[in-house]
Motif scaffolding. Structure first.
Motif, short mmCIF file in Angstrom:
data_model
loop_
_atom_site.label_atom_id
_atom_site.label_comp_id
_atom_site.label_asym_id
_atom_site.label_seq_id
_atom_site.Cartn_x
_atom_site.Cartn_y
_atom_site.Cartn_z
N TYR A 1 16.42 66.78 54.95
CA TYR A 1 16.88 68.04 54.02
C TYR A 1 16.32 69.05 53.50
N PRO B 1 13.72 71.60 52.77
CA PRO B 1 12.36 72.07 52.64
C PRO B 1 10.91 72.14 52.64
N VAL C 1 15.28 71.88 59.25
CA VAL C 1 15.02 72.61 58.25
C VAL C 1 14.01 73.35 58.66
N GLU D 1 14.38 77.15 61.13
CA GLU D 1 13.22 78.95 60.28
C GLU D 1 12.69 79.15 61.95
N HIS E 1 17.96 81.16 58.23
CA HIS E 1 17.68 79.82 57.33
C HIS E 1 18.70 79.13 56.55
N ASP F 1 19.89 76.57 53.75
CA ASP F 1 19.56 75.71 52.68
C ASP F 1 20.67 74.40 51.99
N SER G 1 22.30 73.94 48.78
CA SER G 1 22.34 74.78 47.60
C SER G 1 23.46 74.02 47.77
N SER H 1 18.05 68.52 44.92
CA SER H 1 19.44 69.60 44.71
C SER H 1 19.24 70.37 43.73
#
Length: 321
Positions: free
Chosen positions: A159, A161, A167, A171, A176, A178, A181, A268
């Motif tokens: 997870y 980035p 990820v 990308e 994009h 996340d 988030s 996170s």
């Protein structure tokens, strides 16, 4: 011949008044039998009392006391009797109540995906459409063998980035996303739980499907029912007990959600900090050293789990009639 049989029966029974056949002998045998049963059951009850009753009683005792500071915080703290104060404070704490909102959203996503996915996989394996059934059973069950902490760490890496190949691939395609988030982390936690548990429940459903008499399936086929209708009208109703059991375990496990969000808490940036009732109890105990309120929160959560377990069991019993 009959006289010989009667003579043998009398000799086996013993002479009149023999203590081996009297009421006292029966009482002694009953006492010995009960003693043997108690001897075999004693280790279980001792272990149950040590790992269940004693900790539960200690938690109840802790929940009745709280730590109070004196001298404006410079005079140390003392333990005072709080009665139901810890329970009332916990029920009034927004962080504790918000955790149940997270659990409700988690269950709304997790239970249909996990139960539905496990049923679909089990029905596919039970049908004649899949080859190498043993191989697929092993592959689907393997994620459950991975400990929950290890699984959460692996998925945290996937997870993050900058280090996640998933990820990076997204990308490179101009997407994009996340995973950690505030709007997406719940789905990320659900994904980890489904990955861990769908194979386990699939094995339970598959075993229940294999226990269905083949004559029932053959009768459905003879009556003209296709594979889909047979699965929906014959197989699913006959494994209702297994579905209710896994539903019960899933609800209890969802209320105890802790490992996955706890591992993702730092990654996170605090989005899932104090996210669930279990995390609230953990914070109260090990960050604030308020063991009384942590015990009260744990007992309230246990009472809710017991109530939901009873409700699910009753619902399953009624729907099976």
């Amino acid at each position: 011949m009959s006289s010989l049989t009667t003579t043998l029966d009398r000799s086996a029974a013993g002479p009149p008044g023999d203590s081996r056949t009297g009421p006292e002998s029966l009482k002694r045998r009953t006492r010995r039998r009960r003693g043997a049963i108690a001897l075999f059951l004693a280790p279980f009850f001792v272990l149950f009392a040590a790992v269940m009753i004693a900790p539960l009683g200690y938690a109840v005792w802790l929940s009745l006391f709280s730590q109070k500071s004196s001298g404006l915080g410079f005079g140390g703290s003392e333990t005072v009797f709080a009665g139901l104060g810890n329970y009332l404070d916990t029920l009034a704490d927004p962080a504790f109540l918000d955790g149940f909102g997270v659990i409700a959203g988690y269950c709304a996503l997790y239970i249909p995906l996990m139960i539905g996915g496990a049923l679909l996989l089990a029905l596919l394996l039970d049908s004649g459409l899949v080859y190498a059934k043993r191989f697929f059973q092993l592959v689907l069950f393997l994620p459950h063998v991975v400990p929950g902490i290890i699984a959460a760490l692996v998925w945290m890496y996937l997870y993050l980035p900058g280090v996640s190949p998933i990820v990076a691939a997204l990308e490179s395609g101009g997407i994009h996303w996340d995973f950690l988030s505030s709007g997406k982390v719940l789905g990320s936690v659900v994904n980890i739980a489904v990955w861990e548990w769908i194979g386990y429940n699939m094995i339970i459903y598959f075993a229940a499907l294999q226990a269905i008499p083949r004559e029932v399936i053959e009768a459905s086929t003879v009556d003209g029912a296709g594979p889909v209708r047979t699965a929906l009208r014959v197989k699913l109703p006959m494994i209702r007990g297994a579905v209710v059991m896994t539903m019960l375990f899933t609800i209890i496990g969802s209320l105890q959600l802790f490992t996955e969000p706890m591992i993702l808490a730092d990654a996170s940036a605090g989005v899932v900090s104090g996210w669930t009732p279990n995390m609230f109890a953990y914070t109260e105990a090990f960050s604030k050293n308020d063991y009384g309120q942590a015990a009260a929160a744990s007992l309230l959560l246990a009472a809710l789990a017991a109530g939901l377990s009873f409700a699910v069991t009753r619902f399953g019993a009624r729907s099976g009639k």
